[in-house]
Design a protein around this motif. Structure first.
Motif, mmCIF file in Angstrom:
data_model
loop_
_atom_site.group_PDB
_atom_site.id
_atom_site.type_symbol
_atom_site.label_atom_id
_atom_site.label_comp_id
_atom_site.label_asym_id
_atom_site.label_seq_id
_atom_site.Cartn_x
_atom_site.Cartn_y
_atom_site.Cartn_z
ATOM 1 N N PHE A 124 42.555 32.673 46.010
ATOM 2 C CA PHE A 124 41.357 33.168 45.326
ATOM 3 C C PHE A 124 40.777 32.132 44.368
ATOM 4 N N LEU A 125 41.334 30.934 44.356
ATOM 5 C CA LEU A 125 40.977 29.952 43.341
ATOM 6 C C LEU A 125 39.492 29.603 43.325
ATOM 7 N N PRO A 126 38.816 29.383 44.461
ATOM 8 C CA PRO A 126 37.377 29.079 44.389
ATOM 9 C C PRO A 126 36.563 30.208 43.772
ATOM 10 N N LEU A 127 36.915 31.456 44.078
ATOM 11 C CA LEU A 127 36.185 32.588 43.495
ATOM 12 C C LEU A 127 36.378 32.653 41.989
ATOM 13 N N VAL A 128 37.629 32.548 41.565
ATOM 14 C CA VAL A 128 37.930 32.673 40.139
ATOM 15 C C VAL A 128 37.297 31.523 39.357
ATOM 16 N N SER A 129 37.352 30.312 39.904
ATOM 17 C CA SER A 129 36.765 29.178 39.179
ATOM 18 C C SER A 129 35.252 29.305 39.069
ATOM 19 N N LEU A 130 34.596 29.824 40.124
ATOM 20 C CA LEU A 130 33.147 30.040 40.045
ATOM 21 C C LEU A 130 32.815 31.098 39.002
ATOM 22 N N TYR A 131 33.615 32.145 38.926
ATOM 23 C CA TYR A 131 33.377 33.180 37.906
ATOM 24 C C TYR A 131 33.560 32.608 36.498
ATOM 25 N N GLU A 132 34.582 31.773 36.317
ATOM 26 C CA GLU A 132 34.813 31.192 34.990
ATOM 27 C C GLU A 132 33.698 30.229 34.591
ATOM 28 N N ARG A 133 33.101 29.557 35.579
ATOM 29 C CA ARG A 133 32.032 28.604 35.263
ATOM 30 C C ARG A 133 30.693 29.283 35.052
ATOM 31 N N SER A 134 30.403 30.328 35.836
ATOM 32 C CA SER A 134 29.062 30.918 35.808
ATOM 33 C C SER A 134 29.051 32.355 35.335
ATOM 34 N N GLY A 135 29.992 33.153 35.823
ATOM 35 C CA GLY A 135 29.946 34.577 35.500
ATOM 36 C C GLY A 135 30.231 34.885 34.051
ATOM 37 N N VAL A 136 31.213 34.200 33.479
ATOM 38 C CA VAL A 136 31.592 34.496 32.097
ATOM 39 C C VAL A 136 30.513 34.036 31.126
ATOM 40 N N SER A 137 30.007 32.807 31.314
ATOM 41 C CA SER A 137 29.049 32.252 30.352
ATOM 42 C C SER A 137 27.682 32.924 30.435
ATOM 43 N N ARG A 169 40.357 40.136 41.681
ATOM 44 C CA ARG A 169 39.824 38.804 41.950
ATOM 45 C C ARG A 169 38.659 38.851 42.929
ATOM 46 N N LEU A 170 38.687 39.763 43.879
ATOM 47 C CA LEU A 170 37.546 39.903 44.785
ATOM 48 C C LEU A 170 36.320 40.461 44.065
ATOM 49 N N SER A 171 36.532 41.128 42.948
ATOM 50 C CA SER A 171 35.397 41.639 42.178
ATOM 51 C C SER A 171 34.540 40.514 41.621
ATOM 52 N N CYS A 172 35.103 39.301 41.564
ATOM 53 C CA CYS A 172 34.309 38.164 41.092
ATOM 54 C C CYS A 172 33.103 37.906 41.994
ATOM 55 N N VAL A 173 33.132 38.369 43.253
ATOM 56 C CA VAL A 173 31.978 38.219 44.134
ATOM 57 C C VAL A 173 30.754 38.884 43.528
ATOM 58 N N PHE A 174 30.942 40.017 42.870
ATOM 59 C CA PHE A 174 29.831 40.761 42.280
ATOM 60 C C PHE A 174 29.515 40.300 40.864
ATOM 61 N N ALA A 217 43.921 42.424 30.593
ATOM 62 C CA ALA A 217 44.594 43.393 29.725
ATOM 63 C C ALA A 217 44.671 44.763 30.392
ATOM 64 N N SER A 218 43.618 45.164 31.097
ATOM 65 C CA SER A 218 43.605 46.445 31.801
ATOM 66 C C SER A 218 42.507 46.401 32.855
ATOM 67 N N PHE A 219 42.654 47.231 33.868
ATOM 68 C CA PHE A 219 41.629 47.287 34.902
ATOM 69 C C PHE A 219 40.369 47.981 34.386
ATOM 70 N N GLN A 220 40.511 48.833 33.378
ATOM 71 C CA GLN A 220 39.351 49.556 32.851
ATOM 72 C C GLN A 220 38.299 48.599 32.302
ATOM 73 N N ASP A 221 38.743 47.492 31.658
ATOM 74 C CA ASP A 221 37.786 46.524 31.133
ATOM 75 C C ASP A 221 36.984 45.880 32.265
ATOM 76 N N LEU A 222 37.664 45.520 33.337
ATOM 77 C CA LEU A 222 36.972 44.938 34.486
ATOM 78 C C LEU A 222 36.011 45.952 35.109
ATOM 79 N N TYR A 223 36.434 47.205 35.188
ATOM 80 C CA TYR A 223 35.585 48.228 35.798
ATOM 81 C C TYR A 223 34.331 48.474 34.963
ATOM 82 N N SER A 224 34.480 48.408 33.649
ATOM 83 C CA SER A 224 33.309 48.571 32.788
ATOM 84 C C SER A 224 32.287 47.463 33.049
ATOM 85 N N ALA A 225 32.773 46.219 33.241
ATOM 86 C CA ALA A 225 31.854 45.115 33.566
ATOM 87 C C ALA A 225 31.200 45.330 34.927
#
Length: 1412
Positions: free
Chosen positions: A1118-1131, A1178-1183, A1225-1233
């Motif tokens: 899942f490394l390409p997905l996670v790295s793209l999320y860290e570069r673009s999705g988070v910021s 990790r697949l949720s990073c697609v969205f 920390a929890s799946f609930q935080d990811l689901y809220s996003a």
């Protein structure tokens, strides 16, 4: 404003300031007043005003505001409080003067209140008549027989007891003693009225003192009788009620006073607990003694909680109470001349009695651990003789041995012998604890408990002891704590293995600490790690890292002082050298501190590795100063392992090169040392030289000592004779010599490359070429090959089999180094080399592989594996986080990598040689198919493909060697799969092993990971399903599944088979994508390549990187997905459009999804280390990466396919969203996003809708459903996923019925307010209908609030104006995914539901009528 005077002001300045103050007219801070002098009788009233004014003119008195009239005391004390003040009764009309008179203690007041006692009723007795002129003098010798030892009233003097005995003899009773009576109280009351019914002698409390008149005693008797008559007229319950009322009203201290008076007047009932007997088994023990014993044992257990002995279930056995001590029981009989010994006092002589037998405690009760001086745990029931010295302690005197807290106490004793004995005992306990001898009998960790109690500081203080014995014992204890002899032995036995000279630093696992001081500060203002480390106290550092704590406590200078000044015994010297070796293994920085310690290395070199020495006169000399020691050479070798600069310092600055030359130029028998020590020091010398050659250093020494090396090689077969008593040491020496030659060969092979690089570098930094070239080492190959052939033949000899198996791997490793470097030389002759390799294969390798001894070894492959056999941690030796070890004690007693029956060293060296010769002569590959197809290897690989090894210091040093073997087997398979059909049948197994091995690889093996990714992981040959009908089989399986379930998927959903077919075509591009994302590991890959390929001049350290975790994370797919999320999705919050993403992001995501699809379909076992919730997260990073990336057609298809795979029946059961996924920390935080992103950018996308619906299943937490129907209720209008598009059964959303009342109210509100409609959100419409319908018609008993909510909802539904919604809510039957609305309805309400509805409506109607 006036200024305050300064110390520098002159008198003129002060006068000037005074004049300015007087002219200003400001009020002064101090007023002049006249206080009347009471001693002169001056009054302070109005009559004295004029007199006071006159005197004020004559005398100035300065007063300051808020100053008390009386001077404060120099040592102020708190005001005294009376304990009886609160219990005094005062009256408002009481005269204060009278109260003062009653409390006046002046002698005149006392004399004026003397009242003569009424003696009218007191009998008068005359003194006894004697014939003596004076009374007889009382002698103590006579009191023992005449005077009672104790009296009812308590302790009395001898004279008082003599008088009492005389009165008793005369038949008289003392005035103050009432006749004794036997009291049998009927109740448990403590007041004297209870038991006075049987006592007519008089009251206990009312004494009549203070009554006027001659008949005061008669008055008290009359009052007493009235009280008795009242008590007899009352019932038992009335007496108890009155007692409770009195006790509640009276002061508790007054009640205690009354009870004490009663106890004094009736001593026999004063303390019934003192005479109470506890019966147990065959003996009666006083309760007080039993309580004391239990208290002491419980206290000891609390002080030493972890060290508890768990006893087997035993009945409690207690002997009879010991008889009283008599004169015959005393070991020494008292003499008459001894003062105060004419009378025996048993309670003071109990200590002279023999100890009772140890009690057998009942059942599984934990007891305090006790040890003897050898550190052996003493069972609680074992009765040892007292002459052993194990009973000199106060607690549990009948039990032999010393507890840990008692040893701690003795270690700080003033007596030297006690300090030494305690430290020696602690050393023995530590040694046995590190060996794991207490694991099965003690709960908890002894080492952890001792360290928490401050053992490290205790030993450090003891090292400063001026007494050599105590200091030596402290050194031995420190060595027992730090050093494990079995660990060192195992590391030495693997030194000659492939990369065996490298090792992991023994650093504790890094623990992230929350530094509150740095929170909120910018990066440049925060303290550096070094500054934080320096700010920590010794205790904090030692708690996290024992070795670092000792270094912070200045251990090294103290050890240097002991070696240089104290010059202790040989044992202490050996212990210190082993301690220094363990410190050097800790890290490169610790090794540097050892080298930098002033005069430490100079002392070690001059005293224990001198240039010359004389033969010791005794086998065990009294002093080892001036003699070379093998342990010192080992210390130098470990220091050299830490880095090439440290090795260069040793060789050049400290004279190690000259020592090596003098020790290795002669045979061990020619050294002026004992034979065993001579073999050991030459072995360590070869190892140190091999480490130096591993950096490309000390190679000039090879040229100088070449004749000695050849002479040693020529005598190998003679030295390894089975009759040699020193055969194990000779084998180790031979292995060290072969390891040295292997490293020298690698270094010589790099000479040509360095020479060419030096010419072409043109001033750039380049290592200088070593003095040894390829021509210096070519002559060694022929004799070593001859040795190898001889040892292969010796396998048939039972006596020489073990020694041959021990040395053959080292010869194979040398041949691999030779041929690997030969192929890189300009003098390489391919034709001659190919013929030579064919001869080597036919004459040596194939006979070796087919030999029955080797075949028998290979059968142990699976049982010796560390990967396949996970040893339970609680059964191994004791290790603690702050002091990591290898847990080797007992390792050689069970199957493993380092035992003689292990095939791993032989197979690893054989695989290494096969990898090299098949790369040179590719035609030889087919000759080794038997190795890969053998049953032991296939079974071993199958076990490895399903294993999940854990990572720790205790396993990493062995796992590293096993990873080498697995990698070499896979490299051989990589050569054979394309050409050998029999091997190709197992291609999927090899691919599975490669996939599971990749995230196992440890730091230092980055090159192996790179090679696996480049060759096997993404190879079409190993994904045999891709070209053998695999995609078509998946398509047929899908069609069959659809026919069975009659499932209608979305028209846009492409079958997984076509996606797999496309992914197989794109495998080279997928490989490039992942290698690009792992480009940050390039420096580590290059360092690892240099070490594994023998590029010695480029190696900086043989100390491997810190063991922080595997080289690649377990979620690397899942490394390409996670790295793209860290570069673009988070910021950017996921708001970037696809065009705004970094270049190539779309293709990168597609390749990542294609690879995940391949793994999920054909290599599901490879991803089993990741829980399903982690995959979903990790697949949720697609969205979350972008606002429209998930809308791209190819991404949609692949994500749909992965969603269908994740929502299969078996996967849904294992998907636990209540478990936090790794990294969150929890799946609930990811689901809220996800919900926020869905509301913002989804546009009703069905794929995103299915992703959002998945966590809303009934089995998951209601928090996520509350978020949808509460905070994000607006998304219900766009969540248009149909029943056909949802691949999850609707029953998972509707069953069992919902029990969360807040959620049910939100369901009901969204339905009746028309926020939730079947045309907008079909799935959740059915879910809400089902749960509300089940709730309103439920017949289960519930709380009043729940029942009221049911009735309220049902009545509101009945009066709804929307007929369709009303019928849906009332007539809902079951969810049916294939129907139009997704559910089935009743034609009419069932009778029981109709009755329920009627009762609710009738109740509602009657309520309305009452309201009207």
């Amino acid at each position: 404003m006036l200024r305050r005077p300064k110390p520098t002001d002159s008198e003129a300045d002060l006068l000037r300031e005074q004049e300015r103050f007087l002219t200003s007219g400001a009020p002064s801070a101090a007023n002049v007043v006249r206080r009347p002098d009471k001693r002169r009788g001056e009054a302070g009233g109005e009559g004295a005003e004029h007199q006071g004014e006159d005197e004020e003119r004559q005398r100035d008195v300065v007063t300051i505001e808020d100053l008390p009239d009386q001077l404060p005391s120099l040592t102020p004390a708190p005001a005294k409080k009376s304990r009886l003040k609160a219990s005094r009764v005062t009256f408002e009309d009481e005269d204060a003067g009278v109260r003062l008179d009653t409390h006046d203690t002046h002698i005149s007041a006392v004399l004026s209140r003397i009242v003569e006692r009424d003696t009218s009723s007191t009998p008068i007795s005359l003194p006894a008549l004697t014939g003596l002129a004076f009374p007889k003098v009382l002698h103590r010798s006579e009191t023992s027989s005449q005077v009672p030892l104790s009296s009812p009233g308590g302790k009395k003097s001898i004279f008082a007891r003599q008088i009492a005995a005389q009165r008793v003899k005369e038949g008289k009773t003392p005035l103050h003693c009432a006749p004794e009576a036997v009291h049998t109280p009927e109740t448990s009351m403590d007041t004297d009225q209870c038991d006075a019914a049987g006592d007519s002698s008089g009251p206990r409390l009312v004494c009549g003192q203070g009554l006027a008149g001659p008949d005061s005693s008669g008055e008290t008797i009359r009052i007493h009788r009235e009280n008795q008559a009242k008590l007899q007229a009352m019932s038992r319950s009335e007496i108890l009620d009155e007692q409770k009322k009195l006790l509640s009203q009276l002061d508790p201290r007054l009640v205690e006073f009354v009870r004490s008076r009663k106890a004094q007047s009736d001593p026999s009932s004063a303390s019934p607990s003192k005479h109470l007997q506890v019966k147990s088994g065959n003996a009666n023990f006083p309760l007080e003694n039993a309580c004391r014993e239990s208290d002491s044992s419980s206290t000891a257990a609390l002080l030493q909680k972890p060290q508890e002995v768990e006893m087997e279930a035993e009945e409690e056995e207690e002997g009879p109470p010991p008889p009283a001590v008599t004169e015959e029981d005393l070991p020494v009989k008292p003499q008459k001349e001894w003062v105060h010994m004419n009378k025996l006092e048993p309670e003071k002589l109990e200590w002279m009695r023999d100890l009772p037998a140890p009690k057998r405690k009942g059942t599984k009760k934990a007891m305090q651990a006790r040890f003897d001086f050898a550190g052996t745990l003493i069972p609680p029931t074992e009765d040892l003789p007292t002459h052993l010295g194990l009973h000199h302690h106060g607690e549990e005197p009948e039990r032999a041995g010393y507890s840990l807290q008692e040893l701690f106490l003795l270690s700080r004793s003033q007596l030297i012998q006690q300090r030494t004995l305690a430290l020696s005992t602690l050393a023995n306990i530590l040694a046995k604890a590190r060996a794991g001898e207490y694991v099965s009998v003690l709960t908890g960790s002894i080492v952890s408990t001792l360290l928490d109690a401050g053992l490290l500081f205790l030993l450090r203080f003891a090292l400063d002891d001026s007494v050599e014995g105590a200091m030596s014992a402290a050194v031995h204890a420190l060595k027992a704590l730090l050093v494990c002899a079995e660990d060192e032995e195992c590391l030495d036995s693997t030194f000659s293995w492939f990369r065996g000279l490298a090792s992991f630093p023994l650093l504790p696992s890094a623990q992230e600490e929350e530094d509150e001081e740095d929170e909120g500060l910018p990066e440049y203002m925060r303290d550096t790690p070094k500054e934080k480390e320096e700010r920590k106290s010794d205790h904090d550092v030692a708690r996290q890292d024992v070795v670092k704590g000792l270094l912070k406590m200045k251990l090294l200078p103290r050890l240097r002082y002991i070696l240089e000044v104290v010059r202790p015994s040989p044992r202490v010297v050996q212990d210190i050298l082993e301690i220094l070796t363990r410190i050097a293994r800790h890290s490169s920085s610790s090794a540097t501190q050892v080298l930098d310690c002033p005069r430490l290395m100079e002392t070690v070199m001059s005293e224990f590795l001198p240039p010359s020495w004389t033969m010791p006169s005794l086998p065990l000399p009294q002093s080892v100063y001036g003699l070379p020691l093998a342990s010192n050479m080992k210390l130098l070798r470990v220091l050299a392992t830490s880095g090439r600069h440290a090795c260069a310092r040793l060789l050049n600055s400290l004279g190690v090169r000259e020592r090596l030359s003098s020790l290795l130029s002669a045979e061990p028998s020619e050294l002026l040392l004992e034979s065993t020590e001579a073999l050991r020091i030459t072995t360590e010398s070869y190892r140190l030289w091999a480490v130096a050659a591993g950096y490309g250093q000390a190679c000039k020494l090879y040229i100088d000592l070449y004749p000695s090396l050849v002479k040693g090689l020529q005598s190998v077969h003679r030295l390894l004779a089975p009759s040699d008593p020193l055969l194990p040491l000779q084998i180790q020496r031979t292995l060290a010599l072969l390891c040295l030659l292997t490293q020298v060969t690698h270094t010589a092979g790099c000479h040509q490359e360095l020479q060419a690089g030096m010419v072409s570098s043109q001033g750039e930094e380049c290592p200088p070429p070593p003095p040894v070239s390829w021509g210096h080492v070519t002559g060694l190959q022929a004799p070593l090959l001859g040795h190898l052939k001889g040892f292969v033949k010796n396998l048939d000899d039972p006596e020489q089999k073990e020694s041959s198996l021990a040395v053959i791997p080292a010869y194979l490793t040398y041949l691999e180094a030779y041929y690997h470097q030969l192929s890189r030389q300009n003098c390489f002759k391919p034709l001659e080399t190919l013929q030579e390799l064919e001869l080597l294969t036919s004459e040596v390798l194939l006979p070796l592989m087919s030999h029955h001894v080797v075949q028998g070894l290979m059968k142990n492959l699976k049982s010796s594996s560390v990967v396949c056999n996970v040893q339970p941690s609680h059964l191994g030796p004791e290790t603690i986080p702050s002091l990591p070890g290898l847990a080797c004690p007992g390792l050689k007693d069970r199957l493993g990598l380092v035992v003689p029956s292990s095939p791993f060293p032989l197979l690893t060296s054989l695989g290494l040689l096969l990898e090299t010769i098949t790369s040179i002569h590719k035609g030889l590959s087919c000759k080794f198919t038997g190795l890969l197809l053998s049953e032991p290897v296939i079974g071993y690989l199958q076990s490895c493909s399903q294993a999940t090894p854990t990572l720790s210091h205790t396993r990493a040093w062995l796992l590293r060697h096993e990873h080498h073997l697995l990698y070499l087997l896979l490299r051989l398979a990589h050569r054979l799969v394309p050409t050998e059909p029999q091997v190709a049948k197992h291609a999927s197994l090899y691919h599975q092993v490669a996939l599971v091995l990749l995230p196992w690889l440890l730091p230092g093996s980055e090159y192996l990971a790179h090679e696996l990714l480049s060759t096997i992981i993404f190879s079409k040959d190993f994904l045999s399903e891709g070209h053998s009908g695999g995609p078509e089989a998946v398509e047929l399986g899908e069609l069959k599944l659809q026919e069975e379930t009659q499932e209608h998927t979305s028209p846009s959903l492409q079958t997984v088979g076509a996606l797999l077919r496309e992914a197989c075509v794109q495998l080279p591009s997928i490989r490039g994508c992942f290698l690009t994302h792992l480009a940050h590991l390039e420096p580590s890959v290059l360092m690892s390549r240099d070490a594994l390929l023998g590029r010695n001049p480029w190696i900086n350290s043989h100390l491997l990187p810190e063991l922080t975790g595997p080289t690649l994370p377990s979620d690397w797919p899942f490394l390409p997905l996670v790295s793209l999320y860290e570069r673009s999705g988070v910021s950017d919050g996921g708001g970037l459009a696809m065009e705004e993403l970094p270049g190539g992001a779309l293709q990168m995501v597609i390749h990542c999804l294609q690879w995940l699809l391949l793994l999920e379909v054909w290599r599901e076992e490879a991803l089993k280390v990741m829980p399903p919730v982690a995959k979903l997260a990790r697949l949720s990073c697609v969205f979350l990466c972008s606002s429209d990336l998930f809308l791209e057609r190819r991404v949609q298809k692949l994500t749909w396919g992965l969603f269908r795979l994740l929502t299969r029946q078996s996967r849904l059961d294992s998907l636990d969203l209540n478990f936090p996924p790794p990294g969150l920390a929890s799946f609930q935080d990811l689901y809220s996003a996800l919900l926020t992103q869905y509301e913002a950018v989804s546009f009703g996308d069905p794929l995103f809708g299915c992703w959002v619906l998945l966590p809303l299943q009934r089995r998951y937490s209601a928090t996520m459903k509350l978020a949808v129907f509460g905070e994000h209720v607006g998304m219900l209008r766009s969540l248009g996923v149909t029943m056909g598009q949802l691949s999850i059964p609707i029953e998972r959303f509707t069953s069992p019925p919902e029990d969360s009342l807040p959620l049910l109210r939100l369901y009901f509100r969204s339905l009746v307010t028309r926020i939730l409609k079947p045309c907008w959100c079909p799935v959740l419409y059915v879910v809400a209908l089902s749960h509300v319908n089940s709730f309103i018609f439920s017949q289960d008993a519930a709380a009043q609030e729940v029942e009221a909510a049911r009735r309220s909802m049902l009545s509101k539904i009945y009066y709804l104006t929307d007929e369709v919604l009303r019928n849906h809510l009332l007539l809902f039957r079951l969810p049916q995914q294939h129907l139009e609305f997704g559910f089935d309805m009743y034609d009419q309400l069932p009778p029981i539901r109709a009755k329920r509805l009627e009762s609710v409506i009738r109740l509602r109607g009657s309520g309305d009528d009452k309201g009207d």
